[in-house]
Design a protein around this motif. Structure first.
Motif, PDB file in Angstrom:
ATOM      1  N   SER A  24       0.806  -1.220   0.000  1.00  0.00           N
ATOM      2  CA  SER A  24       0.000   0.000   0.000  1.00  0.00           C
ATOM      3  C   SER A  24       0.838   1.269   0.000  1.00  0.00           C
ATOM      4  O   SER A  24       0.297   2.365  -0.036  1.00  0.00           O
ATOM      5  CB  SER A  24      -0.936   0.011   1.210  1.00  0.00           C
ATOM      6  N   ARG A  29       0.450   5.796   4.722  1.00  0.00           N
ATOM      7  CA  ARG A  29      -0.897   5.577   4.187  1.00  0.00           C
ATOM      8  C   ARG A  29      -1.755   4.814   5.193  1.00  0.00           C
ATOM      9  O   ARG A  29      -2.922   5.121   5.386  1.00  0.00           O
ATOM     10  CB  ARG A  29      -0.834   4.832   2.865  1.00  0.00           C
ATOM     11  N   VAL A  30      -1.168   3.822   5.839  1.00  0.00           N
ATOM     12  CA  VAL A  30      -1.898   3.064   6.852  1.00  0.00           C
ATOM     13  C   VAL A  30      -2.309   3.988   7.996  1.00  0.00           C
ATOM     14  O   VAL A  30      -3.449   3.943   8.469  1.00  0.00           O
ATOM     15  CB  VAL A  30      -1.052   1.880   7.375  1.00  0.00           C
ATOM     16  N   ASP A  32      -2.807   7.191   7.869  1.00  0.00           N
ATOM     17  CA  ASP A  32      -3.882   8.065   7.375  1.00  0.00           C
ATOM     18  C   ASP A  32      -5.222   7.336   7.387  1.00  0.00           C
ATOM     19  O   ASP A  32      -6.247   7.911   7.769  1.00  0.00           O
ATOM     20  CB  ASP A  32      -3.571   8.556   5.966  1.00  0.00           C
ATOM     21  N   GLU A  33      -5.227   6.088   6.953  1.00  0.00           N
ATOM     22  CA  GLU A  33      -6.459   5.292   6.951  1.00  0.00           C
ATOM     23  C   GLU A  33      -6.974   5.081   8.371  1.00  0.00           C
ATOM     24  O   GLU A  33      -8.185   5.188   8.628  1.00  0.00           O
ATOM     25  CB  GLU A  33      -6.235   3.941   6.278  1.00  0.00           C
ATOM     26  N   LEU A  34      -6.072   4.784   9.286  1.00  0.00           N
ATOM     27  CA  LEU A  34      -6.483   4.598  10.677  1.00  0.00           C
ATOM     28  C   LEU A  34      -7.032   5.892  11.272  1.00  0.00           C
ATOM     29  O   LEU A  34      -8.022   5.871  12.016  1.00  0.00           O
ATOM     30  CB  LEU A  34      -5.319   4.075  11.514  1.00  0.00           C
ATOM     31  N   ALA A  36      -8.526   8.273   9.588  1.00  0.00           N
ATOM     32  CA  ALA A  36      -9.841   8.485   8.980  1.00  0.00           C
ATOM     33  C   ALA A  36     -10.889   7.586   9.629  1.00  0.00           C
ATOM     34  O   ALA A  36     -12.018   8.019   9.900  1.00  0.00           O
ATOM     35  CB  ALA A  36      -9.784   8.221   7.473  1.00  0.00           C
ATOM     36  N   ARG A  37     -10.530   6.343   9.899  1.00  0.00           N
ATOM     37  CA  ARG A  37     -11.468   5.428  10.546  1.00  0.00           C
ATOM     38  C   ARG A  37     -11.788   5.887  11.965  1.00  0.00           C
ATOM     39  O   ARG A  37     -12.931   5.806  12.411  1.00  0.00           O
ATOM     40  CB  ARG A  37     -10.901   4.016  10.570  1.00  0.00           C
TER      41      ARG A  37
END
Length: 65
Positions: A24, A29-30, A32-34, A36-37
């Motif tokens: 990824s 990026r991980v 950022d995803e965490l 956002a979640r």
């Protein structure tokens, strides 16, 4: 990855996470995803809390305690 190891996750699961992070584009990026979640979870939790408060107010106006 240290958290996964200290959490006693199987090595196969840790390997899958490492592969996914590499595929990824890295941990940024991980992260950022965490983030956002977590923000979405916070928003939904606040919405549910507000709905619960509204329901409580409604039931109290009806005389339910």
């Amino acid at each position: 990855m240290a958290l996964l190891r200290t959490g006693h996750h199987p090595l196969a699961a840790i390997e899958a996470v490492v592969r996914e992070v590499r595929a990824s584009g890295g941990t940024d990026r991980v992260a950022d995803e965490l983030d956002a979640r977590a923000a979405a979870l916070h928003r939904r939790s606040r919405e549910r809390l507000g709905a619960s408060a509204a329901l409580d107010g409604y039931l109290r106006r009806l005389g339910h305690r």
